[in-house]
Write an enzyme that holds these catalytic residues in place. Structure first.
Site, PDB file in Angstrom:
ATOM      1  N   GLU A 350       0.842  -1.188   0.000  1.00  0.00           N
ATOM      2  CA  GLU A 350       0.000   0.000   0.000  1.00  0.00           C
ATOM      3  C   GLU A 350       0.882   1.246   0.000  1.00  0.00           C
ATOM      4  OE1 GLU A 350      -3.985  -1.491   2.452  1.00  0.00           O
ATOM      5  OE2 GLU A 350      -2.629  -0.029   3.349  1.00  0.00           O
ATOM      6  N   CYS A 351       0.653   2.138  -0.938  1.00  0.00           N
ATOM      7  CA  CYS A 351       1.246   3.467  -0.963  1.00  0.00           C
ATOM      8  C   CYS A 351       2.780   3.397  -0.909  1.00  0.00           C
ATOM      9  CB  CYS A 351       0.666   4.323   0.150  1.00  0.00           C
ATOM     10  SG  CYS A 351       0.841   6.103  -0.128  1.00  0.00           S
TER      11      CYS A 351
END
Length: 460
Positions: A350-351
């Site tokens: 994520e991210c």
């Protein structure tokens, strides 16, 4: 599941808007109450990862998030009860709000606001008010905040950035007129500052000694300027919490056959390596609990320092953080980058994890597991998202709907793969590449517990 009522004292620290001093007061309260010998449970409204780090440092136990958008309103009170119960039952819970008291998801009439969460957990509100350039009008503001939603009980005010003793007297007299007690007053001259970055405060893990000093100073400040007994009385006015405690084992569909029910550490199940350390600080406490409940052995690793993945790793989870602040150090750990590039097990990113798996970040070499480059920009991408899984992956099934949030100032080129991870806002986002699922979207697994079960199953 626990179903009897629990008289858990609890209070929500809120404000009319961002920047009034919620984090200062909430963190200071946690530290000051802990110094009194109380076991305090820290919580944060919304998806924020950084404030809970300061809360956890002050409280001596993990800070946890309460976000109706991410987990569903029906899970908010159970998650509060769970967080306040482990590792030991708390004497009081302090819940820091987000933005202004009534600010929630855009266009949703206060949904996921601090006020919404206060009603879901049936807790009184302690309003922090920046009194700069404000006199008697402060009472009108507080009166309006109190009257806007009759379900929300504003039980007291802490005056922040008070200019002088005369200013404080004026404010106290005005608030007495509307029947709202003042529980503390913080002078403008004694503010404690924590360093900030483009997405908020600098995470605790990046500056541990300085963070300890900041948290200690905040506890000193609140102990000296706030009536702690009055705050505890307000917290004790909350009725018994009747919602059953959230249970990670029940959430993943029952106990895994490979491990007994207990804390987040497991033995006997597949090892899931979870990125940690200063570059990857964005993680919800429930993620490790759900993985453990699904039968995994959860093994943290630090991409800045560890030359390889934990022994026996079968899957990898790389959450959010600030890799751009550590790009050179991440690039310097060539052995781990090479291992991740060749790793053939399931990977969820994520991210920050997405950026780390790419070929480069601001020119610094990364893992090269995904064919993308990333760079910092001057534009902040921020907000809640409703997404649909665009493909099957180790944690999703095509067509599934999830709620998440984005919070970044970077972009990737390309913006998505041939097989994207998600579709939202009329566009494709992220990457599904073999057994890799990577995107900018942050998802709270308490709202999607099947992700943990699927990831552990994919290990086998």
């Amino acid at each position: 599941m626990v179903s009897t009522g629990w008289a858990l004292p609890r209070v929500v620290v809120a404000a009319p808007a961002s920047g009034h001093g919620k984090t200062t007061v909430a963190t200071g309260l946690l530290g000051a109450l802990r110094r009194r010998g109380l076991t305090v449970s820290p919580h944060k409204v919304g998806p924020d990862y950084i404030d809970p780090g300061y809360h956890g440092l002050a409280a001596g136990r993990p800070g946890r998030n309460l976000d109706p958008w991410l987990v569903g309103p029906e899970r908010v009170a159970p998650l509060l009860r769970h967080g306040a119960s482990v590792p030991t039952p708390a004497d009081v819970a302090v819940i820091e709000g987000v933005m202004g008291l009534h600010d929630g998801a855009v266009g949703r009439r206060g949904y996921a606001s601090t006020a919404h969460v206060a009603t879901l957990v049936d807790a009184p509100v302690l309003l922090v008010l920046d009194t700069t350039a404000q006199g008697r009008s402060a009472a009108a503001l507080v009166l309006g905040m109190r009257a806007f939603d009759e379900r929300v009980r504003v039980g007291g005010v802490i005056l922040n950035r008070v200019g002088s003793p005369r200013h404080e007297t004026l404010l106290r007299d005005a608030l007495a007129e509307v029947g709202v007690p003042v529980l503390g007053a913080v002078s403008r001259s004694v503010e404690v500052a924590a360093p900030s970055r483009h997405l908020g405060l600098v995470p605790v893990a990046e500056r541990a000694p300085e963070s300890l000093a900041v948290v200690a100073a905040l506890a000193d400040l609140v102990a000296a300027t706030v009536d702690l007994d009055a705050v505890l009385d307000l917290a004790r006015s909350a009725p018994p919490l009747t919602a059953p405690a959230w249970d990670p084992v029940a959430a993943v569909g029952g106990p895994a056959s490979t491990a007994a029910v207990g804390g987040p550490a497991r033995t006997g199940g597949p090892t899931v390596a979870v990125a940690a350390g200063a570059a990857f600080t964005f993680s919800y406490a429930e993620t490790a609990e759900l993985l453990a409940a699904a039968g995994a052995t959860v093994a943290p690793f630090d991409p800045l320092r560890d030359p390889g993945l934990p022994a026996g790793t079968r899957a990898v989870v790389i959450g959010g953080g600030f890799p751009e602040a550590h790009a050179d150090a991440l690039a310097g750990n060539a052995a781990l980058r090479a291992e991740l590039a060749a790793f053939d097990g399931p990977v969820v990113a994520e991210c920050a994890g997405l950026l780390y798996l790419g070929r480069s970040l601001d020119g610094a070499p990364m893992c090269g597991r995904l064919d993308l480059t990333a760079r910092m920009t001057g534009r902040l991408t921020l907000g809640y998202r409703e997404a649909v899984a665009a493909a099957d992956s180790p944690v999703t099934r095509a067509g599934e709907r999830v709620r998440g949030h984005e919070f970044h100032r970077t972009v990737t080129d390309p913006g998505h793969g041939d097989t994207p991870a998600w579709r939202f806002d009329g566009a494709a986002h992220g990457f599904v590449d073999g057994r890799v699922h990577a995107s900018y979207l942050h998802v709270h697994w308490a709202g999607q517990p099947h992700a943990a079960r699927r990831l552990v199953q994919a290990c086998r």
